[in-house]
Design a protein around this motif. Structure first.
Motif, PDB file in Angstrom:
ATOM      1  N   GLY A   1      27.405 -35.227   7.624  1.00 20.30           N
ATOM      2  CA  GLY A   1      26.634 -35.406   6.411  1.00 20.30           C
ATOM      3  C   GLY A   1      26.338 -34.110   5.686  1.00 20.30           C
TER       4      GLY A   1
ATOM      5  N   ASP B   1      32.781 -42.699   8.812  1.00 17.38           N
ATOM      6  CA  ASP B   1      31.426 -43.248   8.757  1.00 17.38           C
ATOM      7  C   ASP B   1      31.474 -44.611   8.072  1.00 17.38           C
ATOM      8  OD1 ASP B   1      28.749 -43.843   8.396  1.00 17.38           O
ATOM      9  OD2 ASP B   1      28.199 -41.832   7.694  1.00 17.38           O
TER      10      ASP B   1
ATOM     11  N   SER C   1      28.856 -46.593   7.842  1.00 12.87           N
ATOM     12  CA  SER C   1      27.519 -46.979   7.389  1.00 12.87           C
ATOM     13  C   SER C   1      27.162 -46.426   6.022  1.00 12.87           C
ATOM     14  CB  SER C   1      26.475 -46.510   8.405  1.00 12.87           C
ATOM     15  OG  SER C   1      26.561 -45.107   8.622  1.00 12.87           O
ATOM     16  N   LEU C   2      27.925 -45.466   5.522  1.00 11.99           N
ATOM     17  CA  LEU C   2      27.583 -44.828   4.259  1.00 11.99           C
ATOM     18  C   LEU C   2      28.140 -45.613   3.081  1.00 11.99           C
ATOM     19  CD1 LEU C   2      27.374 -41.190   3.281  1.00 11.99           C
ATOM     20  CD2 LEU C   2      29.035 -42.555   2.021  1.00 11.99           C
TER      21      LEU C   2
ATOM     22  N   ARG D   1      24.902 -40.841  15.486  1.00 12.82           N
ATOM     23  CA  ARG D   1      25.473 -39.527  15.763  1.00 12.82           C
ATOM     24  C   ARG D   1      25.594 -39.236  17.259  1.00 12.82           C
ATOM     25  NH1 ARG D   1      22.617 -38.622  10.989  1.00 12.82           N
ATOM     26  NH2 ARG D   1      23.815 -37.618   9.322  1.00 12.82           N
TER      27      ARG D   1
ATOM     28  N   THR E   1      23.338 -44.465  11.466  1.00 10.38           N
ATOM     29  CA  THR E   1      24.735 -44.259  11.118  1.00 10.38           C
ATOM     30  C   THR E   1      25.642 -44.666  12.283  1.00 10.38           C
ATOM     31  OG1 THR E   1      24.581 -41.965  11.832  1.00 10.38           O
ATOM     32  CG2 THR E   1      24.213 -42.419   9.497  1.00 10.38           C
TER      33      THR E   1
END
Length: 731
Positions: A114, A165, A167-168, A223, A244
């Motif tokens: 991130g 990722d 979830s973003l 993470r 995430t």
């Protein structure tokens, strides 16, 4: 043309040379930035891929949310936390920002996922984007119609990794993130994974293949790695419970080692995502170069549909890039609707229909008629399945379809296709939905009271009735024509006969002036309402700033008083925004094409340029760029009316690959135009060797192909003053 395209045009705040003359009097109320991105795209494709900073509104770049004036800066330097997919193109505050499945090549621990790395050595061309992260990793992206391929070149490092990722989504600025509601992710085999996220009510699936030989493949959550884990399932995610999650490949890298990640997407599950990937890319590893070449070939084919003769590399770049920007959206994804089971046409990112329906959709129709028919059938299916034609349509479920911005805009597009005799559309079916749609939303107020507010909807709906009647006439339904025709006359209810301008109302991104001079179907009566030719010309002259002093444009965070004073000028927006984009051609109906030539010359030569700041405002899915394409060719569609205005081309010659053959535009007496320089006026014209005394051609004449020759001179002539474009009160 492809070699002249610069995808970076419009990605930063407007930075054009100081305007002079007439152009200096125009006022720019909206954001002074193109809001484009330089990422990899495919012509009208489903997928794009670009560096992700989280900035407004595409996820790329430097800026915070902005709705007027100079955009405020979030990042002073170019940065990226990874590379995402499904970017908008040139839009503003539409509140759906995509940027799903961020891929981050890293040399650091997963804990720092991130962070933004500075990026340098950016390069882009149609279908390809590249940048180098400050970590030394070189990233390259390309896409197919329903896929993306990433290639990362690593330095020597013992802890290299590629992190995806799931979830973003959305943007990194406040209140702009997108949270998945449900998600499923699993490792299928070494180097292979798949998953689905449900975002904005839409299931988006991905199938991934990664050529990271001898690297470990792991899932992660919050993470933290999940060694040995092969599956993650989230049945219900809330913003307060989101952690995430995603997957990664990790291992030691050697200098120059390349890792390729191939991603297929679908709105209908992972199996279809897998099929899409293999259809786009194949089943073998090492496909980046092949996919890039195929996408470049697709872009080359589309961009060579228009050729121009220009000695100026800069003007060639502006034109080629405008054509490129005009062919990115909407996203056509046939067989991909997540909302109904049919396998027919489906489209999304119809995000600025109120901007594209007058310029970009006619360009699509001229250059890719088969795509136009697919889009039309997609719109008809949306109307059948969801109960109304959308004013905008995104990869998101829900009733927010931009109804505030306009009404009956699909009717204009369909009327054009019908009058051109386009095959592949069931016009009886279309009439049912067009007729029904006119009675929904603002249409009920219009039906009962004769007008609807915001008052611009009265104009939209009256024209929608006119367009629907044109199709009814084409299929021989005279009873329906007679029913619709009186409603087409209700445009007059929008105007105050004492002023000749629109009535008091609220206005979307403009004032009564920006909407009072739009091209309508009955311009003869519109001009009579204003008091006749001279009165109407006087109103237009005032609107376009003839004799007015130069204005000062809004700066950073303009105050309400500053904006109110600007709107009170009642001035043309100079293509900083699009509500008055067709107003210059209203002069044609009053016998003054010379005035149009002056306005258009100043827009074409002073409001567009090279470099990242080369656009005067939001490109709005190509609505702005397609205006430039038409205007610089010396043409402009009167959308829905089967005609093109003819004017002074800004190129010595050009050619359009129309459906029926080449339509060439040649000039006599041409002088290469310069910013702030003299205007060229049409003296006479011929079409296929026959004198053209009228100032327009029919759209079907353009679509059949032919030869238009325009004779130009330094002074206004009598051409176009007597025989004016048609006004059609009665069908």
């Amino acid at each position: 043309m492809i070699e002249h395209v610069d995808p970076f045009i419009g990605t930063e705040a407007t930075a054009l040379p100081q305007q002079s003359g007439l152009a200096a009097t125009w006022w720019w109320p909206k954001p002074q930035v193109g809001n484009t991105h330089p990422g990899a795209t495919y012509p009208f494709g489903m997928v794009s891929a670009c560096a992700y900073s989280g900035a407004y509104p595409t996820g790329y770049g430097h800026y915070d949310l902005n709705t007027e004036g100079i955009p405020p800066t979030v990042f002073e330097k170019s940065v990226a936390s990874g590379f995402t997919h499904f970017q908008q193109s040139g839009t503003g505050a539409i509140r759906k920002y995509y940027n799903y499945f961020r891929v981050s090549p890293m040399l650091e621990p997963l804990d720092v996922l991130g962070r933004e790395w500075e990026i340098a050595d950016e390069a882009a061309e149609p279908g390809w984007y590249a940048a180098t992260l400050e970590s030394g990793i070189r990233a390259e992206l390309t896409v197919g119609p329903k896929s993306a391929v990433h290639r990362y070149t690593f330095p020597t490092n013992k802890n290299a990794r590629v992190v995806v990722d799931f979830s973003l989504g959305g943007l990194a600025i406040p209140h702009s993130s997108t949270i998945p509601l449900r998600a499923h992710l699993e490792s299928v085999a070494p180097g292979v994974a798949q998953g689905t996220i449900v975002v904005e009510g839409t299931p988006l699936s991905v199938y991934l293949e990664c050529d990271a030989e001898n690297w470990r493949q792991m899932l992660w959550y919050d993470r933290r790695l999940m060694p040995g884990g092969t599956r993650l399932d989230f049945d219900h995610i809330r913003p307060t419970t989101l952690r995430t999650f995603g997957l990664m490949w990790a291992g030691p890298s050697t200098e120059g080692q390349q890792v390729e990640l191939r991603m297929g997407f679908s709105l209908r599950g992972v199996e279809q995502a897998k099929r899409n990937l293999h259809e786009d890319v194949g089943t073998e590893s090492g496909q980046f170069t092949r996919r890039r070449e195929r996408t470049q070939k697709a872009w080359r084919k589309q961009l060579q549909n228009i050729t121009i003769d220009s000695p100026s590399p800069e003007r060639s770049t502006v034109f080629s890039t405008a054509l490129y920007h005009s062919l990115i959206k909407p996203s056509i994804a046939n067989g991909e609707s997540p909302f109904w089971p049919g396998d027919g046409p489906f489209a999304f990112d119809i995000s600025t229909m109120w901007d594209i329906y007058r310029t970009q959709l006619p360009l699509m129709t001229a250059l890719q008629p088969e795509r136009a028919v697919e889009l039309a059938n997609a719109l008809l299916t949306i109307a059948e399945e969801e109960g109304n034609f959308p004013i905008g349509y995104r990869m998101a479920i829900g009733s927010d379809r931009f109804s505030r911005q306009g009404s009956a805009l699909a009717h204009t597009f369909l009327a054009d296709l019908c009058q051109l005799g386009m095959p592949g559309i069931d016009w009886e079916w279309a009439l049912v939905h067009m007729h029904n749609d006119l009675r929904r939303s603002y249409g009920e107020e219009f039906l009962l009271r004769g007008e609807a507010h915001p008052i611009t909807h009265t104009l939209d709906l009256a024209f929608g009735y006119w367009c629907t009647a044109k199709i009814a006439a084409a299929v021989g339904d005279r009873a329906l024509v007679d029913e619709l025709a009186p409603f087409a006359d209700r445009w007059v209810n929008a105007y105050n006969p004492e002023t000749g301008l629109l009535k008091d109302s609220t206005y979307y991104e403009g004032s009564r002036y920006n909407y009072s001079f739009r091209v309508q179907h009955d311009m003869a009566s519109r001009i009579a309402l204003a008091g006749g030719d001279e009165a109407f010309i006087g109103m237009l002259d005032q609107f376009f700033g003839y004799g007015a002093p130069a204005v000062i444009q809004p700066g950073l965070a303009p105050s309400e008083d500053e904006l109110a004073a600007g709107y009170a000028l009642g001035r043309f927006e100079g293509l900083n925004n699009e509500p008055d984009m067709d107003a210059p051609w209203s002069y044609y109906y009053a016998g003054r094409p010379d005035r149009t030539a002056e306005v258009v010359h100043n827009v074409v030569m002073q409001q567009f340029g090279t470099g990242r700041g080369g656009l005067p405002g939001n490109d709005d899915s190509g609505g702005l760029s397609s205006w430039y394409v038409w205007a610089s060719l010396g043409l402009m569609p009167a959308a829905g009316q089967n005609l093109f205005f003819v004017g002074a081309p800004s190129f010595r010659s050009s050619s359009i690959a129309a459906p029926g053959g080449a339509f060439t535009i040649a000039t006599e007496g041409f002088t290469e135009p310069i910013p702030g320089g003299p205007v060229q006026y049409v003296q006479s014209a011929t079409l296929n060797g026959v004198p053209l005394t009228r100032s327009w051609i029919r759209a079907d004449e353009l679509h059949r192909g032919g030869d238009l020759v325009v004779s130009l001179g330094p002074e206004p002539s009598e051409w176009g003053r007597i025989e004016r474009p048609p006004s059609a009160r009665v069908l």
